[in-house]
Design a protein around this motif. Sequence first.
Motif, PDB file in Angstrom:
ATOM      1  N   UNK A  51       0.783  -1.170  -0.088  1.00 34.01           N
ATOM      2  CA  UNK A  51      -0.111   0.017   0.034  1.00 34.01           C
ATOM      3  C   UNK A  51       0.796   1.281   0.003  1.00 34.01           C
ATOM      4  N   UNK A  52       2.038   1.138  -0.715  1.00 31.43           N
ATOM      5  CA  UNK A  52       2.867   2.465  -1.039  1.00 31.43           C
ATOM      6  C   UNK A  52       1.931   3.694  -1.690  1.00 31.43           C
ATOM      7  N   UNK A  53       2.112   4.727  -1.585  1.00 35.07           N
ATOM      8  CA  UNK A  53       1.321   5.807  -2.271  1.00 35.07           C
ATOM      9  C   UNK A  53       1.645   5.632  -3.721  1.00 35.07           C
ATOM     10  N   UNK A  54       0.716   5.524  -4.535  1.00 33.46           N
ATOM     11  CA  UNK A  54       1.024   5.453  -6.029  1.00 33.46           C
ATOM     12  C   UNK A  54       1.953   6.697  -6.728  1.00 33.46           C
ATOM     13  N   UNK A  55       1.791   7.729  -6.135  1.00 33.79           N
ATOM     14  CA  UNK A  55       2.678   8.871  -6.635  1.00 33.79           C
ATOM     15  C   UNK A  55       4.101   8.579  -6.362  1.00 33.79           C
ATOM     16  N   UNK A  56       4.403   7.811  -5.337  1.00 30.25           N
ATOM     17  CA  UNK A  56       5.901   7.573  -5.049  1.00 30.25           C
ATOM     18  C   UNK A  56       6.437   6.208  -5.730  1.00 30.25           C
ATOM     19  N   UNK A  57       5.572   5.489  -6.217  1.00 29.83           N
ATOM     20  CA  UNK A  57       6.218   4.191  -6.829  1.00 29.83           C
ATOM     21  C   UNK A  57       7.363   4.173  -7.717  1.00 29.83           C
ATOM     22  N   UNK A  58       7.147   5.216  -8.504  1.00 30.61           N
ATOM     23  CA  UNK A  58       7.996   5.360  -9.775  1.00 30.61           C
ATOM     24  C   UNK A  58       9.446   5.866  -9.138  1.00 30.61           C
TER      25      UNK A  58
END
Length: 227
Positions: A51-58
Amino acid sequence: MTTIITRVFDDQQAAAYARERIIFRGIPSRAITIIGPSEGNVALERMTAAEVHPSAMEAYAGAITAGKSLLVVRTTYRPLTAATIVRSLLAKLDTVDVGDVVNDHFRADRPEKAPSILDEHPLFLTLRLDRSGYEGGRVSDGLGIPLLSPRRTRGTARGRAGARSTLFWPMPLVSRKGRTRSVISGGRYMSTWFWPMPLITRKPRSKSALRGGDTPLSRILGWPTTS
């Protein structure tokens, strides 16, 4: 609410050290995930599951490819102020800056399905047959205790030792003598000392206590003496 806190460390050893410090402060180990370079192509899947924030995955995926390790901590209300504890602890450790990313966000709690009501002991009330080798059967067989014993007729609960009453009562509890109408020897009655009439009469039964058998009350009222 659940607070998900993420930080990047130089290597997996530094992330593991942070994990040990967080567990020492009361955060359950199941709430902590480390994603390192060895994850390979499944790093994005692991981050989604954590459940890592989607905006930080890249940004995190680039750091992991470069040999860094990502630490993900999911904090709840147990222990109290768990998120504050984790933030203050991570602030004292050396972390890697990956830019302006969302490394701390909230997620509304939702029901979680689990095989057991106990998180640490999912098989607390279940016998693992594959580990115990138990193939079924009666407990008495394993202990060598028979379920039934042959019935024996005994006159006392003490068996051959005799009745317990003999310890303080010299006379037998049960008499083999024939039954009598009086407990006094000779068949006498204690009532004869103060009551001159016999206790039991041999006369035939009558419908009235008056001599002659008259029933004046029922006769006057027209009531039958028996129904």
